[in-house]
Scaffold this motif. Structure first.
Motif, short mmCIF file in Angstrom:
data_model
loop_
_atom_site.label_atom_id
_atom_site.label_comp_id
_atom_site.label_asym_id
_atom_site.label_seq_id
_atom_site.Cartn_x
_atom_site.Cartn_y
_atom_site.Cartn_z
N ASP A 161 -5.62 1.68 -2.24
CA ASP A 161 -4.99 2.60 -0.93
C ASP A 161 -3.72 1.69 -0.96
OD1 ASP A 161 -5.47 -0.14 0.03
OD2 ASP A 161 -6.55 0.36 1.85
N GLN A 202 -5.20 1.88 7.59
CA GLN A 202 -6.34 2.27 7.49
C GLN A 202 -6.62 3.71 8.19
OE1 GLN A 202 -8.50 0.40 4.92
NE2 GLN A 202 -6.30 -0.15 4.67
N PRO A 203 -7.62 4.50 7.67
CA PRO A 203 -8.09 5.60 8.35
C PRO A 203 -8.32 5.25 9.73
CG PRO A 203 -8.94 5.61 6.19
CD PRO A 203 -8.18 4.42 6.60
#
Lengths: 174, 415
Positions: free
Chosen positions: B144, B181-182
Motif C-alpha cells: 500500500d 488506511q481504509p
C-alpha cells in the motif's frame, strides 16, 4: 537519548566499524566466528547507547565491548580457541585507537595496490581471504607444501604493505 | 621458534593459524610490552581485514570512489543510490502482482539484513512472520506504499496473519511513513510495551532496553500501553513512551539473581522448598547460552561437549512480599529461547511453546525460535502470591538436540 545523539551514534559507528571488524578478526581468526561476534557486538553497542558517555572517545569503548564478547565467546567453545596472553589484546586495542586515522588511510591505499597485483597473487588471496580456506587446504589444491603457501602469503602481504607505505608517502608529500 | 623471531613472521603465523604455543606466547609478550610492536600488528591486521573485505566482495568494490569524510556520512547512502533503490522498488512493485499478488500485505526489503537467520536475497516479498535483523539502514515497502526505514541493529518480526495484530518491533528504531488506511482498518504496530494504531501518518518508533518511544511528525496515532491499557491519541509534534518497570511495582526484575542448575529433579519439591540444596549455581538473568540475551547481559550456562546448548535447565528466584502490599494484578513479561514453564509458589502459571503433560529432559519445545527469542506478555493470577517468601521457578527446554542456543529472562510486576 535524543534524536541528535542517536544520529551521532550512527555516524560514529559507521566510522569505527572497519577498525572494530579488523580488531575482532585479529583476535578470533576464523572469519565466520568473527562475523558472528561482530553482529553481537553491533547489537550490544546499539543496546548500550544509554550507558555510553558521549564525552569520551567512541572507538575505545567499542573495542572494550568487543574484547568482552570475544572472551565470552571463547568460554562457550568446547575446544579452547587461541588467545593472546594478558595485556596483548588491550595493547593492540590501544594501537588501533592511536592509529585510527592512519589505518583508515591504509585501507584506502590497499585498494589501489590490489589492482596492481598479478593473477597468481590475486588467486592465492582469494583462496585465503575470499574463501577463508585453511593453508593446508590451499596447499593441497595447489599441489604444494604448507610452508610454501605460508611463505607466498607472507610475501604478498609484505609487498602490499610496502605498496601502501609508498602510496601514503606520496599522498603525504603531494 | 626462538625468542628473537621477526615480528612479521609471528604475525603471519598467528594470522594463518599455524603459530605454535611458544610463538603465541612470544607474540603476546611483544604486543603487551612494546608499543611499536602493537602498532605494527594493528597495521598488519588492518591489511588482512582489507584483504578479506576486498576478496570477499565483487571486484567493483575494490574500485569504488573514496569515502566521504566521517563528518559527512549519514545512514542514507546518497542521492544516486537512493534513486537506484527507488527505481528498484518501483520496478519490483510493478512486477509484484505477477510475482506474489498485491494482496499479500507483505513488504519488500531493500538493505542488508538477515531474514530468519539467513542473508536476504532481495527478491520478492518477505515471508509472513519473518524475523528481520538489519545490518545496515534497511527499508521495508508494503504494497500500500507504507514504508519503514529501519536503523541498523533493529529487529522486527512481521505479522504472521496479515495486518490483524501488527508487526512487532523487538529492538531498535525506525521511521514509518504509513499510507492512508481504509476506514475502519487501521494498521497496527507492536512492541513489548505498547500497541500503536495508525490511520496514515509519519512517525518514529523505537524500542531500547524495554522502553518504547513514539514521536509523531504528521497525522495521528493512538498509543496504548500493554501493561495497564492506558491510551492516548497523539498528533503532529506529540510523543509518548511506555516503560514496563518504571510504571509499576517490580516484584522480580529483569536482571534478578536466580539459582539455576542443568539437571531435572525427581520430584516437584524444588518448586516450593524454602531454600535450594547443594549443586545450584547463582547468576543474574538473562540465563542461557549462545543467545544475545545471556551473552550480552546475563549468565552463561556451559555448553555440552559437542558445543550444543544443554537440552534443559531450571531456575528459581525467591522474593519477599510485605503482607500489607498484596497486589490485585500481576503481569509477566518474558523472553525465551525456545520454550518454558513458569511456576509461582509451586503452581504452574504459564507454559509456552511446550507440549501439555509431564516434562522430561527429552521434551522438546514445539517450535524452534530462530534468530532471537520468543517474547510473551501475560497476566498471572495474583492470588498465587502470599505474604512473606515467594518462589518463582522456571524450566527452560530446547527445541532439539542440534540447537545451539537456550535462554530466558523474565520480569514480574504488579501494575
Amino acid at each position: 537519548m535524543d534524536d541528535q545523539a542517536r544520529d551521532r551514534f550512527m555516524e560514529w559507528f559507521a566510522h569505527i566499524q572497519p577498525a572494530l571488524r579488523a580488531y575482532v578478526r585479529a583476535l578470533v581468526g576464523r572469519q565466520a566466528d568473527a562475523d558472528d561476534i561482530l553482529q553481537e557486538v553491533s547489537l550490544a553497542l546499539w543496546k548500550g547507547l544509554d550507558a555510553y558517555d558521549a564525552s569520551r572517545p567512541f572507538l575505545p569503548w567499542a573495542l572494550g565491548i568487543a574484547r568482552n564478547h570475544v572472551a565470552r565467546w571463547r568460554r562457550t567453545q568446547a575446544r579452547a580457541p587461541r588467545a593472546l596472553p594478558d595485556g596483548a589484546e588491550e595493547q593492540l586495542a590501544a594501537a588501533f585507537v592511536e592509529l585510527e586515522d592512519e589505518l583508515d588511510g591504509r585501507r584506502h591505499a590497499l585498494r589501489g595496490c590490489l589492482e596492481h597485483l598479478g593473477d597468481q597473487g590475486r588467486g592465492l588471496l582469494d583462496l585465503r581471504y575470499g574463501q577463508d580456506r585453511e593453508l593446508a587446504d590451499i596447499a593441497q589444491e595447489r599441489g604444494t607444501t604448507l610452508n610454501a603457501v605460508n611463505k607466498s602469503l607472507g610475501k604478498i602481504r609484505r609487498l602490499l604493505a610496502d605498496c601502501i607505505d609508498r602510496r601514503l608517502a606520496q599522498e603525504g608529500g603531494a | 621458534m626462538s625468542g628473537t623471531a621477526p615480528l612479521d613472521r609471528l604475525l603471519d603465523a598467528w594470522s594463518d593459524g599455524t603459530a605454535t604455543e611458544t610463538e603465541v606466547a612470544e607474540l603476546g609478550a611483544r604486543l603487551a610490552g612494546d608499543v611499536r610492536a602493537a602498532r605494527i600488528a594493528a597495521r598488519h591486521f588492518t591489511l588482512e581485514d582489507g584483504l578479506r573485505e576486498g576478496c570477499g566482495r565483487p571486484a567493483a568494490v575494490l574500485a569504488r570512489r573514496p569515502r566521504r569524510p566521517a563528518s559527512r556520512r549519514r545512514w542514507w547512502p546518497g542521492p544516486v543510490a537512493a534513486i537506484a533503490a527507488a527505481a528498484l522498488v518501483a520496478l519490483i512493485w510493478w512486477r509484484w502482482p505477477d510475482m506474489a499478488g498485491r494482496d499479500t500485505g507483505l513488504p519488500l526489503l531493500v538493505g542488508e539484513a538477515l531474514v530468519d537467520d539467513e542473508p536476504w536475497n532481495g527478491r520478492g516479498p518477505l515471508p509472513p512472520g519473518a524475523l528481520i535483523q538489519t545490518r545496515t539502514a534497511t527499508t521495508l515497502t508494503y504494497p500500500d506504499g507504507t514504508r519503514f526505514a529501519l536503523e541498523p541493529g533493529s529487529r522486527l518480526r512481521l505479522d504472521t496473519v496479515g495486518m490483524t495484530t501488527g508487526d512487532l518491533l523487538m529492538d531498535g528504531r525506525f521511521t514509518a511513513q504509513v499510507a492512508r488506511q481504509p476506514a475502519g482498518h487501521p494498521r497496527y504496530l507492536r512492541t513489548g510495551e505498547a500497541r500503536i494504531e495508525v490511520l496514515g501518518t509519519r512517525f518514529t518508533l523505537s524500542r531500547i532496553h524495554g522502553r518504547t518511544d513514539v514521536a509523531v511528525e504528521e497525522g495521528r496515532v493512538r498509543f496504548t500501553r500493554s501493561v495497564d491499557g492506558s491510551s492516548e491519541e497523539l498528533t503532529a509534534g506529540g510523543s509518548a513512551h511506555a516503560h514496563w518497570s518504571s510504571l509499576h511495582g517490580t516484584l522480580v526484575p529483569w536482571q534478578a539473581t536466580w539459582d539455576w542448575r542443568l539437571d531435572l529433579p525427581t520430584d516437584d519439591t524444588w518448586l516450593t522448598a524454602p531454600a535450594v540444596s547443594d549443586g545450584w549455581q547463582r547468576g543474574p538473568a538473562p540465563i542461557g547460552c549462545d543467545s544475545d540475551l545471556a551473552t550480552v547481559w546475563g549468565t552463561l550456562v556451559p555448553t555440552r561437549k559437542n558445543q550444543r546448548a544443554p537440552l534443559v535447565f531450571r531456575a528459581r528466584h525467591d522474593f519477599q512480599l510485605a503482607g500489607d502490599a498484596m497486589p490485585d494484578r500481576l503481569r509477566l513479561r518474558l523472553e525465551v529461547d525456545d520454550g518454558l514453564v513458569v511456576w509461582l509458589n509451586g503452581v504452574e502459571c504459564l507454559r509456552l511453546n511446550l507440549p501439555a503433560g509431564p516434562l522430561s529432559a527429552g521434551t522438546n519445545a514445539l517450535t524452534r525460535v530462530s534468530g532471537g527469542y520468543l517474547e510473551h506478555v501475560c497476566s498471572v493470577d495474583p492470588t498465587l502470591l502470599k505474604p512473606g517468601a515467594n518462589i518463582l521457578a522456571v524450566q527452560v527446554h530446547q527445541y532439539g538436540t542440534r540447537s545451539g542456543d537456550l535462554a530466558f529472562a523474565l520480569e514480574l510486576v504488579a501494575p
